[in-house]
Enzyme design. Structure first.
Site, PDB file in Angstrom:
ATOM      1  N   CYS A   1     -18.401 -18.053 -28.437  1.00 45.13           N
ATOM      2  CA  CYS A   1     -17.370 -17.190 -29.002  1.00 45.13           C
ATOM      3  C   CYS A   1     -16.099 -17.992 -29.160  1.00 45.13           C
ATOM      4  O   CYS A   1     -15.971 -19.100 -28.666  1.00 45.13           O
ATOM      5  CB  CYS A   1     -17.158 -15.939 -28.162  1.00 45.13           C
ATOM      6  SG  CYS A   1     -16.359 -16.254 -26.619  1.00 45.13           S
TER       7      CYS A   1
ATOM      8  N   HIS B   1     -14.806 -22.540 -45.025  1.00 43.70           N
ATOM      9  CA  HIS B   1     -15.404 -23.562 -44.143  1.00 43.70           C
ATOM     10  C   HIS B   1     -16.858 -23.298 -43.797  1.00 43.70           C
ATOM     11  O   HIS B   1     -17.508 -24.129 -43.185  1.00 43.70           O
ATOM     12  CB  HIS B   1     -14.549 -23.763 -42.879  1.00 43.70           C
ATOM     13  CG  HIS B   1     -14.602 -22.673 -41.859  1.00 43.70           C
ATOM     14  ND1 HIS B   1     -15.277 -22.810 -40.674  1.00 43.70           N
ATOM     15  CD2 HIS B   1     -14.034 -21.455 -41.820  1.00 43.70           C
ATOM     16  CE1 HIS B   1     -15.117 -21.712 -39.937  1.00 43.70           C
ATOM     17  NE2 HIS B   1     -14.363 -20.872 -40.610  1.00 43.70           N
TER      18      HIS B   1
HETATM   19  N1  PLP Z   1     -17.375 -13.248 -40.356  1.00 41.57           N
HETATM   20  C1  PLP Z   1     -18.442 -13.938 -39.957  1.00 41.57           C
HETATM   21  C2  PLP Z   1     -19.797 -13.333 -40.104  1.00 41.57           C
HETATM   22  C3  PLP Z   1     -18.292 -15.210 -39.399  1.00 41.57           C
HETATM   23  O1  PLP Z   1     -19.360 -15.890 -38.990  1.00 41.57           O
HETATM   24  C4  PLP Z   1     -16.997 -15.735 -39.273  1.00 41.57           C
HETATM   25  C5  PLP Z   1     -16.767 -17.056 -38.624  1.00 41.57           C
HETATM   26  O2  PLP Z   1     -17.379 -17.393 -37.631  1.00 41.57           O
HETATM   27  C6  PLP Z   1     -15.912 -14.983 -39.725  1.00 41.57           C
HETATM   28  C7  PLP Z   1     -16.134 -13.748 -40.263  1.00 41.57           C
HETATM   29  C8  PLP Z   1     -14.511 -15.496 -39.633  1.00 41.57           C
HETATM   30  O3  PLP Z   1     -14.244 -16.404 -40.674  1.00 41.57           O
HETATM   31  P1  PLP Z   1     -12.979 -17.386 -40.536  1.00 41.57           P
HETATM   32  O4  PLP Z   1     -13.345 -18.419 -39.547  1.00 41.57           O
HETATM   33  O5  PLP Z   1     -12.768 -17.946 -41.914  1.00 41.57           O
HETATM   34  O6  PLP Z   1     -11.850 -16.531 -40.124  1.00 41.57           O
END
Ligand code: PLP
Length: 391
Positions: A326, A203
C-alpha cells in the site's frame, strides 16, 4: 558486476517509455506557458493539444473531453466531489476499489454503499441492480454515482463495466470507471463502455508519474476540483504540467500502437504461471478462469507470507509486490483478497507479478530461479524452526 535487476512490478508503476522520455525532454526545453500568446506559448499549446488527441485516441474519446490532471487519484477525486457538489447523496463502489476511490467516496459526505464481489473479485450485475432498486424504493433525491474500476490493480481481474454502466443508467444514475490499470493493456472504447467518466494515469502505461486525466462523456456535467484560472476549459485550473502531459501523450500513443504487444506479454505471464505450477502444483493462480489483464498474475505460495517473499526476492534483484502493498509502504493484509472470500492467512500470502513493455523471456527465467530458491530456503527455515521448537 551485479546482474541487472528484474522489474516485475509494472502495475505499481511502469518504466518510462523511451518515446515519452524524449518527448518530455523536448517539452522541458520549450519552456513556454500554454496560456501565453507569444511563440513559446503557442508551441506549448500545440504540444498539449497533440497530447490531448493522443490520450483521447487511447480510449476512443473526443479530445475536447480530456481533462488533464496531476494523477489518476485527482481524476477520481474530481468525479466524486463533482457529483456531490451537484447533489449526489449516494455513491456505490465495489469492495475492491483502489483507495483512490474508496477513501475519496468515504470523505465526500455522501452515503457510501460498498457492493460485495464474488470469489473472483467481480461485482455481479444483480448485486448492483438490487442496490439500485433499494435506493429507488427509498426515493434517493438525486442521481446516484456508481464508481467501479475496469481492472483491479492487485488481481488484474476485470469488472463487467459495460453492463454495470447500462444498469446504472437504467436507474438514472451516473457511472464512473477507474480505468487506471486497464488503459494501455486493453483496447478501450469509451462510447462502447457507455461510462460517463473514466480516469487514467500516465505512469501505469509508461508515461511519467504525476500526470493523469479524467475523460468525460459528451455532455456529462463536471465541476472543477481545483479553482483558479480558465485552463482545461475551466474544468481544472493551474498552469499545465507541460512535460508531464506531453510524456503522457507520447506514452498513450505508443501503448495504443503496441496493444498487439500484449499477446507477447500474455505469453510471458502464462509461461511464468506454468512454471510456478510446475514447481508447486498446489498453487492456484487467481482469476485464471475469468477475464483479467494479460500482464498480471496473482497467487499465494502456501505457508509463505507475501511480505517475506517480496523482501527475499528484492534482495535477489527481483521486484514484485505483495498483494498487500500500500501507498504508505506498510505491510498489512490487503482488503482485496479478503473481499473475495480468502481468510487472513491466504490473503497475507498473495503476491502480484505484473509485466510491462520492457520485460523479456529472460526475466521469466530469472524470476522462476529466484522464486524457487527463495521458497526452498524459507521452507527449509520453517521446518528447521518447527523442529527446534519440538526439541
Ligand atoms: N486507481 C488504480 C486502480 C490504481 O492502481 C492507482 C495506482 O496505483 C490509482 C488509481 C492512482 O493513480 P495515481 O498513482 O496516478 O494517482
Amino acid at each position: 558486476m551485479a546482474s541487472a535487476r528484474i522489474y516485475l512490478d509494472n502495475n505499481a508503476t511502469m518504466p518510462l517509455r523511451p518515446q515519452a522520455r524524449r518527448a518530455m525532454i523536448d517539452a522541458l526545453d520549450t519552456g513556454g506557458n500554454a496560456s501565453s500568446v507569444c511563440e513559446e506559448g503557442r508551441l506549448a499549446r500545440q504540444m498539449i493539444e497533440k497530447a490531448r488527441r493522443q490520450v483521447a485516441r487511447l480510449v476512443n474519446a473526443a479530445p475536447a473531453e480530456v481533462i488533464f490532471s496531476s494523477c489518476g487519484t485527482e481524476a477520481n477525486n474530481q468525479v466524486i466531489f463533482s457529483a456531490v457538489t451537484n447533489g449526489t447523496k449516494h455513491i456505490l463502489v465495489s469492495a475492491v476499489e483502489h483507495p483512490a476511490v474508496l477513501n475519496v467516496a468515504r470523505a465526500s459526505g455522501a452515503e457510501v454503499h460498498v457492493l460485495a464481489v464474488d470469489g473472483d473479485g467481480r461485482v455481479q450485475p444483480a448485486t448492483l441492480s438490487t442496490a439500485l432498486e433499494e435506493l429507488d424504493a427509498a426515493k434517493a433525491p438525486s442521481p446516484v454515482l456508481v464508481s467501479i474500476m475496469l481492472a483491479n490493480n492487485e488481481t488484474g481481474i476485470l469488472q463487467p463495466v459495460a453492463e454495470l454502466a447500462r444498469i446504472t443508467h437504467a436507474h438514472g444514475g451516473l457511472f464512473h470507471t477507474d480505468a487506471v490499470q486497464g488503459a494501455g493493456k486493453l483496447a478501450l472504447d469509451m462510447p462502447a463502455l457507455g461510462v460517463d467518466f473514466l480516469s487514467l494515469s500516465a505512469h501505469k502505461i509508461g508515461g511519467p508519474q504525476g500526470s493523469g486525466a479524467l475523460i468525460t462523456a459528451p455532455l456529462a456535467k463536471i465541476e472543477p476540483l481545483i479553482l483558479g484560472g480558465g485552463q482545461e476549459r475551466s474544468r481544472r485550473a493551474g498552469t499545465e504540467n507541460l512535460s508531464g502531459i506531453v510524456g503522457f501523450g507520447a506514452a498513450a500513443q505508443v501503448a495504443h500502437e503496441e496493444l498487439q504487444d500484449m499477446s507477447r506479454i500474455k505469453g510471458l505471464r502464462d509461461l511464468l504461471e506454468d512454471k510456478i505450477q510446475a514447481l508447486d502444483s498446489s498453487i492456484t493462480i487467481r482469476g485464471k478462469n475469468v477475464e483479467r489483464l494479460d500482464n498480471t498474475s496473482f497467487f499465494a505460495t502456501p505457508g509463505i507470507r507475501a511480505e517475506t517473499l517480496v523482501i527475499a526476492l528484492d534482495l535477489d534483484g527481483i521486484a514484485i509486490s505483495a498483494g498487500s502493498a500500500c501507498s504508505s509502504g506498510k505491510a498489512g493484509t490487503s482488503y482485496v483478497p479478503v473481499a473475495m472470500g480468502y481468510d487472513e492467512t491466504a490473503a497475507a500470502s498473495m503476491i502480484r507479478v505484473s509485466f510491462g513493455w520492457q520485460n523479456s523471456h529472460d526475466d521469466v527465467e530469472r524470476f522462476i530461479e529466484g522464486y524457487g530458491a527463495a521458497v526452498k530456503r524459507m521452507r527449509g527455515q520453517n521446518s528447521a524452526g518447527s523442529a527446534a521448537q519440538e526439541d
